[in-house]
Design a protein around this motif. Structure first.
Motif, PDB file in Angstrom:
ATOM      1  N   TYR A 183      -1.470  11.461  -5.088  1.00  0.00           N
ATOM      2  CA  TYR A 183      -2.412  11.709  -3.831  1.00  0.00           C
ATOM      3  C   TYR A 183      -3.488  10.855  -3.725  1.00  0.00           C
ATOM      4  CZ  TYR A 183       0.063  16.317  -4.239  1.00  0.00           C
ATOM      5  OH  TYR A 183       0.813  17.274  -4.265  1.00  0.00           O
ATOM      6  N   VAL A 184      -3.363   9.686  -4.214  1.00  0.00           N
ATOM      7  CA  VAL A 184      -4.451   8.558  -4.034  1.00  0.00           C
ATOM      8  C   VAL A 184      -3.528   7.209  -3.448  1.00  0.00           C
ATOM      9  CG1 VAL A 184      -6.165   7.100  -5.310  1.00  0.00           C
ATOM     10  CG2 VAL A 184      -5.667   9.430  -5.905  1.00  0.00           C
ATOM     11  N   SER A 185      -3.997   6.827  -2.526  1.00  0.00           N
ATOM     12  CA  SER A 185      -3.765   5.348  -1.940  1.00  0.00           C
ATOM     13  C   SER A 185      -4.061   4.232  -2.716  1.00  0.00           C
ATOM     14  CB  SER A 185      -4.186   5.351  -0.420  1.00  0.00           C
ATOM     15  OG  SER A 185      -3.439   4.194   0.171  1.00  0.00           O
ATOM     16  N   ARG A 186      -3.004   3.597  -3.171  1.00  0.00           N
ATOM     17  CA  ARG A 186      -3.037   2.473  -3.899  1.00  0.00           C
ATOM     18  C   ARG A 186      -2.468   1.373  -3.378  1.00  0.00           C
ATOM     19  NH1 ARG A 186      -4.462   2.692  -9.026  1.00  0.00           N
ATOM     20  NH2 ARG A 186      -3.473   1.024  -9.559  1.00  0.00           N
ATOM     21  N   THR A 187      -3.021   0.096  -3.636  1.00  0.00           N
ATOM     22  CA  THR A 187      -2.610  -1.120  -3.056  1.00  0.00           C
ATOM     23  C   THR A 187      -2.387  -2.159  -4.396  1.00  0.00           C
ATOM     24  OG1 THR A 187      -3.999  -0.912  -1.209  1.00  0.00           O
ATOM     25  CG2 THR A 187      -3.235  -3.136  -1.619  1.00  0.00           C
ATOM     26  N   ARG A 188      -1.245  -2.702  -4.191  1.00  0.00           N
ATOM     27  CA  ARG A 188      -0.654  -3.821  -5.325  1.00  0.00           C
ATOM     28  C   ARG A 188      -0.361  -5.033  -4.702  1.00  0.00           C
ATOM     29  NH1 ARG A 188       2.822  -2.020 -10.446  1.00  0.00           N
ATOM     30  NH2 ARG A 188       2.754  -3.980 -11.740  1.00  0.00           N
ATOM     31  N   GLN A 189      -0.811  -6.136  -5.338  1.00  0.00           N
ATOM     32  CA  GLN A 189      -0.348  -7.488  -4.876  1.00  0.00           C
ATOM     33  C   GLN A 189       0.670  -7.995  -5.564  1.00  0.00           C
ATOM     34  OE1 GLN A 189      -2.122  -8.803  -2.083  1.00  0.00           O
ATOM     35  NE2 GLN A 189      -3.522  -7.001  -2.415  1.00  0.00           N
ATOM     36  N   GLU A 240       2.871   7.317 -12.190  1.00  0.00           N
ATOM     37  CA  GLU A 240       3.161   8.615 -12.541  1.00  0.00           C
ATOM     38  C   GLU A 240       1.692   9.475 -12.561  1.00  0.00           C
ATOM     39  OE1 GLU A 240       5.122   8.713 -16.468  1.00  0.00           O
ATOM     40  OE2 GLU A 240       7.190   8.373 -15.459  1.00  0.00           O
ATOM     41  N   GLN A 241       0.437   8.818 -12.648  1.00  0.00           N
ATOM     42  CA  GLN A 241      -0.683   9.306 -12.827  1.00  0.00           C
ATOM     43  C   GLN A 241      -1.376   9.296 -11.507  1.00  0.00           C
ATOM     44  OE1 GLN A 241      -2.832   7.288 -15.736  1.00  0.00           O
ATOM     45  NE2 GLN A 241      -0.925   7.915 -17.474  1.00  0.00           N
ATOM     46  N   ASN A 242      -1.411   8.263 -10.824  1.00  0.00           N
ATOM     47  CA  ASN A 242      -2.145   8.020  -9.532  1.00  0.00           C
ATOM     48  C   ASN A 242      -1.736   9.023  -8.343  1.00  0.00           C
ATOM     49  OD1 ASN A 242      -4.263   6.319 -10.714  1.00  0.00           O
ATOM     50  ND2 ASN A 242      -2.194   4.851 -10.748  1.00  0.00           N
ATOM     51  N   GLN A 284       0.704  -1.171  -0.004  1.00  0.00           N
ATOM     52  CA  GLN A 284       0.111  -0.064  -0.160  1.00  0.00           C
ATOM     53  C   GLN A 284       0.924   1.228   0.094  1.00  0.00           C
ATOM     54  OE1 GLN A 284      -2.624   0.410   3.473  1.00  0.00           O
ATOM     55  NE2 GLN A 284      -3.654   2.016   2.480  1.00  0.00           N
ATOM     56  N   TYR A 285       0.778   2.036  -0.617  1.00  0.00           N
ATOM     57  CA  TYR A 285       1.617   3.347  -1.042  1.00  0.00           C
ATOM     58  C   TYR A 285       0.795   4.574  -1.544  1.00  0.00           C
ATOM     59  CZ  TYR A 285       1.476   2.316  -6.078  1.00  0.00           C
ATOM     60  OH  TYR A 285       1.046   2.164  -7.332  1.00  0.00           O
ATOM     61  N   LEU A 286       1.374   5.877  -1.273  1.00  0.00           N
ATOM     62  CA  LEU A 286       0.594   7.054  -1.897  1.00  0.00           C
ATOM     63  C   LEU A 286       1.923   7.947  -2.458  1.00  0.00           C
ATOM     64  CD1 LEU A 286      -1.982   9.044  -0.486  1.00  0.00           C
ATOM     65  CD2 LEU A 286       0.337  10.326  -0.915  1.00  0.00           C
ATOM     66  N   CYS A 287       1.813   8.455  -3.608  1.00  0.00           N
ATOM     67  CA  CYS A 287       2.815   9.209  -3.967  1.00  0.00           C
ATOM     68  C   CYS A 287       2.554  10.636  -4.192  1.00  0.00           C
ATOM     69  CB  CYS A 287       3.298   8.722  -5.516  1.00  0.00           C
ATOM     70  SG  CYS A 287       4.152   7.175  -5.306  1.00  0.00           S
ATOM     71  N   SER A 288       3.033  11.658  -4.012  1.00  0.00           N
ATOM     72  CA  SER A 288       2.654  13.236  -4.038  1.00  0.00           C
ATOM     73  C   SER A 288       3.112  13.401  -5.429  1.00  0.00           C
ATOM     74  CB  SER A 288       3.155  14.069  -2.947  1.00  0.00           C
ATOM     75  OG  SER A 288       4.819  13.964  -2.850  1.00  0.00           O
ATOM     76  N   LYS A 289       4.121  12.879  -5.964  1.00  0.00           N
ATOM     77  CA  LYS A 289       4.692  13.329  -7.225  1.00  0.00           C
ATOM     78  C   LYS A 289       4.884  11.851  -8.152  1.00  0.00           C
ATOM     79  CE  LYS A 289       7.690  17.155  -5.289  1.00  0.00           C
ATOM     80  NZ  LYS A 289       9.032  17.522  -5.152  1.00  0.00           N
ATOM     81  N   PRO A 290       5.188  11.926  -9.406  1.00  0.00           N
ATOM     82  CA  PRO A 290       5.576  10.810 -10.218  1.00  0.00           C
ATOM     83  C   PRO A 290       6.668   9.996  -9.382  1.00  0.00           C
ATOM     84  CG  PRO A 290       5.180  12.633 -11.715  1.00  0.00           C
ATOM     85  CD  PRO A 290       5.128  12.979 -10.125  1.00  0.00           C
ATOM     86  N   CYS A 291       6.367   8.576  -9.189  1.00  0.00           N
ATOM     87  CA  CYS A 291       7.364   8.014  -8.351  1.00  0.00           C
ATOM     88  C   CYS A 291       7.740   6.548  -8.868  1.00  0.00           C
ATOM     89  CB  CYS A 291       6.914   7.662  -7.036  1.00  0.00           C
ATOM     90  SG  CYS A 291       5.275   6.963  -6.866  1.00  0.00           S
ATOM     91  N   ILE A 292       8.645   6.045  -8.234  1.00  0.00           N
ATOM     92  CA  ILE A 292       9.020   4.725  -8.533  1.00  0.00           C
ATOM     93  C   ILE A 292       8.940   3.718  -7.238  1.00  0.00           C
ATOM     94  CG2 ILE A 292      10.974   3.190  -9.449  1.00  0.00           C
ATOM     95  CD1 ILE A 292      11.877   5.581 -10.843  1.00  0.00           C
ATOM     96  N   VAL A 293       8.242   2.792  -7.263  1.00  0.00           N
ATOM     97  CA  VAL A 293       8.086   1.799  -6.308  1.00  0.00           C
ATOM     98  C   VAL A 293       9.104   0.696  -6.491  1.00  0.00           C
ATOM     99  CG1 VAL A 293       6.461   0.309  -4.844  1.00  0.00           C
ATOM    100  CG2 VAL A 293       5.640   2.484  -6.234  1.00  0.00           C
ATOM    101  N   ASN A 294       9.893   0.631  -5.299  1.00  0.00           N
ATOM    102  CA  ASN A 294      10.901  -0.382  -5.383  1.00  0.00           C
ATOM    103  C   ASN A 294      10.697  -1.559  -4.225  1.00  0.00           C
ATOM    104  OD1 ASN A 294      13.136   0.634  -6.958  1.00  0.00           O
ATOM    105  ND2 ASN A 294      12.172   2.368  -5.842  1.00  0.00           N
ATOM    106  N   LEU A 295      10.884  -2.881  -4.649  1.00  0.00           N
ATOM    107  CA  LEU A 295      10.865  -3.972  -3.722  1.00  0.00           C
ATOM    108  C   LEU A 295      12.213  -4.695  -3.767  1.00  0.00           C
ATOM    109  CD1 LEU A 295       7.332  -5.671  -3.724  1.00  0.00           C
ATOM    110  CD2 LEU A 295       8.373  -4.106  -1.808  1.00  0.00           C
ATOM    111  N   GLU A 296      12.752  -4.825  -2.734  1.00  0.00           N
ATOM    112  CA  GLU A 296      13.920  -5.905  -2.555  1.00  0.00           C
ATOM    113  C   GLU A 296      14.215  -6.560  -1.334  1.00  0.00           C
ATOM    114  OE1 GLU A 296      18.600  -5.241  -3.617  1.00  0.00           O
ATOM    115  OE2 GLU A 296      17.632  -3.550  -2.865  1.00  0.00           O
TER     116      GLU A 296
END
Length: 1087
Positions: free
Chosen positions: A86-92, A82-84, A49-61
């Motif tokens: 200020y919206v909290s999103r969840t990715r499996q 880059e589009q969503n 679950q994450y929220l970005c205030s600017k276009p971002c890159i989500v990393n898992l390691e």
């Protein structure tokens, strides 16, 4: 906003509570991880679950650490968003790891990796507008939001096999099947620590459980821990059954003490209203604290969960059904300082704060993780014990209400009416419309009266009209409990009292519920040992805990001993044992300065020692009367001994401080004996049993000091310290007394250094103070011993590395000097001397269960003397149990080792034989200086048995020098003789002589002399034959010469007969052993 700092010795002052900072409600980048199953498995599902205030890159390691490598990246995943905004999103996300990490060895995977830890990192980095330093901006270090979680590594032996989807030949498949289960399971390090797994009874005293944590061995975990020192992330989960709120300002639940003896993060307390006070230490050096808006519940089990994440604190209260009752969050903009290796944790009380009055259940500590309530794994293990505690206090509330109501009505002068029956109509109308009758307040339902029928009957028999009846309600209930107990104890001490144990138990329960916890300890011992009833371990545990929580000294010592030894289903837990023993050790020091109460000097009197038994006396005994006669005549030694016996209650004499002081005064005035002068000065200083007289006391103390008495010199220093505040003169006298070998002076000098008031030395010096305390402890000083035991349990002093076992031993040593325990031992010994076997058995069982060795061996001796009593009243095997307990002590007598050695050698009743344990027992007796131990070891070798090499090393027998049995036997028999009485003939001296004779004879038979003897005998035979043939043709006169010729053979025959006793003696050893097997209670060879 003002913060209150905590300095040095003012640690006990906690920080004032400050208001909660308001939560910042603005949009901030964040990322959270939710792993359904936190194990290293293929296709593990992770919810990001994450929220970005600017276009971002989500990393898992995922970073793994193994036995040989650390910091290895085993999984990577990244995506852009880059589009969503200020919206909290969840990715499996489904994790995939290398096969060698998640599967077992098989025909393809030949070397699976033992993984120590796996950390899954997640972070967000804003997409760079330029190509400059893109790689750097996307790293974890430069992330705008980051998080991580630990994945539990699965040991290779527990992993599944991988389906390679291939067909194998039959032979290959069969060979791998044979090897499938041969991978060992290896332990792995985790941040989850079980601080407490067993119930702890906290009585609200200044003692508690001390825990110290070391650095992680795993480098990856240790790196994370060090990174979190200025950004703490940890969780604590505590089960509690709270009895009362804090009577003081604050009472300790759990807190951390740093090396400077100051509170650090976290410090959790309970206040007088039931609210939680949480204190944190800041990076900048200050402290701040908050208080919850909800209070904790009383008399019900609940779990208190606290999690710390940076400047955020989450507090939750959870019920037995794991449903959340209360929750509160606190958020600060301050950075907390948190290093759980630089100091120690305390659960309950300490020298800085009283503990809470409660029962602690399991306590779990996650050192590096912030967990939600649902994620915490900290169940109530012993549900039966926790339920019994709840039922006990529910019953006790009824009993206390009944007793309180009954005594209130009786005190008002109202007679007890059975059914509150009114004799006429007028009485009924007054009751109905007039002033309410006190009978209504005294009415209980029929069900309640039947349930507590025995209690109502006892209350009606009691007299509450005496003027000494207490007015306070709680004290009145306690007094009723005391009366009930005294009646039951008197009955149990009678000749057939133990036969009526079943009817006594309900009354003891009532007494216990009234708060008189001697009854609780009686119940604990009754159920644990099966004294007149079947053994019931769960009830034994219940009443042990209840008694310990109620501060009953023997109950506390019982729990300390059981956890020290790990016996009777009590887990071995040295920190828990220390918490109990230190409680009584502190009380022992205070009790010795109190002349009231049922106390007696703890004496080591063994029932096998006839000389000591003869020295026991009473006020009308011969020994006492002789001493009194000599003391009256002016014998200083008799006056001194008589006064000590009366003041401390020694040698069978009842404690009588007033009479003792009379002899102190008489001796001090008449005999000029320095010891009597000193003792009388002390009682005058303290006003013990006599009016204080400081002026006379000082004159006497100076007089005794002038005579060169070291304790009097120390007493002068004590006077200058306490009465004049003249530290220079105090230190001067203490230094002189310390040179004379007085341990009190050593301790007092340590106190000066610890308080920072030693003349000419600026500030506190704990190192020098600890050295003086250690020297005092070596001299037997009680407070010095207590100080050293505290140093050993905390490990905060450089010269005292942490050693929980040594801390327990030192605290146990002091606790076993407690006068209340001495009173029970004295009652047992007096009953034995009066041949009151039932009473002696009862009180020796009570004393033996506290862990004092002399009572354990004495009880075993009584059970040997009167096996009929032991069989009739004790459900446990008395002889085996208490001799076994005795040899587990560090001060066990040698005869107990010999007894257990015989039991293991012959096989005692239902116990199987164990030759190695038998040898160990005999060897331990030998190390104690008992010649019988060496003798028995030698006989075992004579039988053809061997002694293990580690035992020979323990006996300091060089195996290179004594490699043969002959040499080893010689050494053992010699030591046997050396440790025995050399002035008289003993079995050891006879055995050594016999051994040398055998060796000498064997050497003769095997030497070159046998050739000479054979030649000589052959010559005699030839001469005899020739003479015989000559006699056939000789005259009768020659026949007379044949008589002397028979002398030589006949003398040879005598020589052969002379050798037979030696050979016969040699063959008697096995027969002797066979005969002794008929009686396993005899030693292997008796003197």
């Amino acid at each position: 906003m003002n913060f209150v700092p905590a300095f040095g010795k003012e640690t006990l002052r906690t920080t004032a509570v400050i208001p909660q900072f308001e939560r910042n409600m603005g949009h901030v980048d964040f990322i959270h991880l939710n792993v359904l199953e936190k194990k290293v498995l293929n296709n593990s599902e992770v919810s990001v679950q994450y929220l970005c205030s600017k276009p971002c890159i989500v990393n898992l390691e995922a970073i793994a650490s193994s036995e040989f490598r650390t910091g290895v990246s085993v999984y990577r995943r990244r995506w852009k968003d880059e589009q969503n905004l200020y919206v909290s999103r969840t990715r499996q996300v489904h994790l995939k790891f290398p096969s060698i990490m998640v599967y077992r060895d098989d025909y393809v995977i030949r070397n699976s990796v033992i993984v120590h830890s796996v950390i899954l990192y997640a972070w967000i980095s804003h997409a760079s507008v330029s190509s400059y330093d893109v790689k750097q901006n996307e790293s974890y270090q430069w992330a705008v939001a980051r998080n991580y979680t630990f994945l539990e590594a699965v040991p290779p032996f527990k992993r599944p096999y991988k389906d390679h989807k291939v067909c194998l030949q039959w032979g290959t498949d069969y060979l791998w099947t044979l090897q499938a289960n041969k991978i060992p399971q290896c332990p792995h390090e985790s941040d989850g620590v079980q601080i407490l797994s067993f119930i702890y009874a906290s009585s609200g005293e200044k003692t508690g459980i001390v825990k110290k944590f070391e650095r992680f061995e795993n480098r990856e975990l240790e790196t994370v821990r060090q990174h979190q020192i200025d950004y703490p992330m940890f969780t604590i989960s505590i089960w509690l059954y709270l009895l009362h709120y804090c009577e003081m300002d604050l009472c300790g639940i759990l807190y951390f003490i740093d090396p400077k003896e100051m509170y650090s993060t976290p410090a959790v307390f309970l206040n007088e209203e039931g609210y939680i006070h949480i204190q944190m230490h800041l990076i900048r050096g200050d402290d701040l604290a908050v208080k919850t808006s909800f209070s904790l519940p009383l008399r019900q089990w609940f779990r208190l969960d606290l999690s710390f994440k940076g400047g955020e604190i989450e507090v939750s209260s959870v019920g037995k059904n794991l449903k959340r009752h209360h929750h509160q969050s606190f958020i600060f903009r301050e950075d907390f300082y948190y290093d759980d290796t630089a100091g120690y944790f305390v659960l309950g009380g300490s020298g800085y704060a009283n503990g809470i009055e409660a029962f602690f259940g399991p306590v779990k500590y996650y050192r590096l993780n912030v967990l939600e309530t649902e994620q915490i794994s900290n169940p109530l293990y012993d549900k039966e014990a926790t339920e019994q505690i709840e039922l006990y206090y529910e019953r006790c509330m009824d009993i206390q209400e009944i007793v309180s109501g009954y005594t209130h009505i009786v005190r008002q002068g109202q007679p007890v009416q059975k059914d509150c029956h009114y004799e006429n109509y007028y009485s009924k109308q007054i009751h109905k419309y007039g002033e309410k009758s006190k009978c209504d307040a005294f009415m209980w339902g029929k069900e309640l009266r039947e349930k507590y029928q025995s209690l109502f009957k006892l209350l009606k028999e009691m007299d509450f009209s005496s003027p000494d009846v207490l007015e306070d309600e709680n004290d009145t209930v306690l007094e009723v409990g005391w009366r009930i107990f005294e009646k039951v104890a008197k009955g149990l001490s009678s000749a057939d009292g133990l036969s009526n144990m079943g009817s006594s138990i309900p009354l003891l329960v009532d007494s216990s519920c009234c708060g008189y916890h001697k009854a609780s300890y009686f119940l604990a011992v009754i159920f644990e040992t099966g004294l007149g009833v079947p053994v019931d371990r769960s009830k034994g545990l219940l009443y042990s805990l209840v008694g310990a929580q109620g501060n009953e000294r023997l109950s506390v010592m019982n729990l300390g001993y059981k956890h020290y030894q790990g016996i009777n289903n009590y887990p071995l837990d040295l920190e828990l044992s220390y918490a109990y023993y230190s409680n009584i050790a502190i009380k022992t020091s205070l009790d010795q300065h109190t002349i009231t109460g049922e106390q007696a000097f703890v004496e080591t009197v063994r029932l096998m020692d006839d000389e000591l038994l003869k020295a026991q006396t009473k006020e009308n005994g011969d020994v006492f009367m002789w001493l009194k006669h000599e003391a009256t005549r002016g014998n200083a030694a008799a006056q001194q001994r008589l006064a000590q016996m009366l003041f401390w209650g020694q040698q069978g004499v009842a404690k009588n401080p007033e009479a003792a002081i009379e002899w102190y005064e008489k001796g001090a005035i008449e005999t000029e004996d320095p010891v009597l002068i000193y003792d009388y000065a002390i009682v005058l200083f303290k006003g013990q049993g006599v009016k204080k007289n400081t002026k006379l006391a000082l004159e006497l103390m100076k007089k005794a000091a002038a005579k060169g008495l070291p304790q009097a010199v120390n007493g002068l220093g004590w006077y200058y310290h306490n009465f004049k505040r003249d530290y220079r003169n105090a230190a001067k006298h203490w230094l002189i007394a310390e040179e004379l070998g007085n341990p009190d002076a050593s301790y007092n000098l340590g106190v000066l250094y610890l308080d920072g008031i030693f003349p000419g030395v600026p500030g506190r010096n704990q190192t020098v103070a600890a050295q003086y305390f250690y020297k005092a402890a070596q001299g037997g000083h009680i407070e010095g011993t207590l100080r050293c035991s505290l140093y050993y349990i905390t490990g905060n002093m450089e010269d005292f590395p942490r050693d929980p076992e040594k801390a327990v031993i030192w605290a146990k040593h002091v606790a076993e000097k407690n006068g209340y325990l001495g009173h029970v031992i004295r009652k047992a010994l007096s009953a034995y001397l009066e041949l009151s076997w039932h009473e002696a058995l009862l009180h020796y069982v009570l004393a033996a269960e506290t862990g004092i060795e002399v009572s354990q061996s004495n009880l075993a001796h009584i059970c040997e003397e009167r096996p009929d009593l032991a069989t009739k009243y004790l459900a446990t095997d008395c002889v085996w149990r208490y001799y076994n307990f005795s040899v587990s002590q560090i001060n066990a007598p040698s005869f107990a080792y010999l007894k257990m050695g015989d039991f293991y050698y012959y096989g005692y009743q239902n116990q199987s034989k164990d030759l190695e344990l038998s040898v160990r027992m005999y060897a331990q007796a030998a190390l104690e200086g008992d010649s019988q131990g060496f003798f028995n070891l030698a006989l075992l070798i004579e039988e053809g048995n061997s002694i293990p090499s580690y035992i020979l090393d323990h006996l300091e027998i060089d195996q290179t020098v004594h490699s043969s049995n002959i040499s080893l036997l010689q050494e053992l028999y010699y030591r046997c003789w050396n440790y025995s009485n050399k002035e008289s003939v003993s079995p050891c001296s006879l055995a050594l002589l016999y051994f040398y004779l055998r060796v000498f004879w064997n050497n003769i038979l095997q030497s070159t002399l046998i050739y000479f003897m054979g030649t000589f005998l052959l010559s005699i035979l030839v001469a005899f034959t020739m003479q015989y043939f000559q006699s056939l043709s000789a005259s009768n006169s020659l026949g007379t010469r044949s008589e002397p010729s028979l002398d030589e053979p006949s003398s040879m025959g005598n020589n052969e007969d002379a050798t037979r006793p030696e050979q016969q003696d040699e063959s008697t050893f096995p027969n002797g052993l066979a005969q002794q097997e008929l009686n396993p209670q005899n030693h292997l060879a008796t003197s």
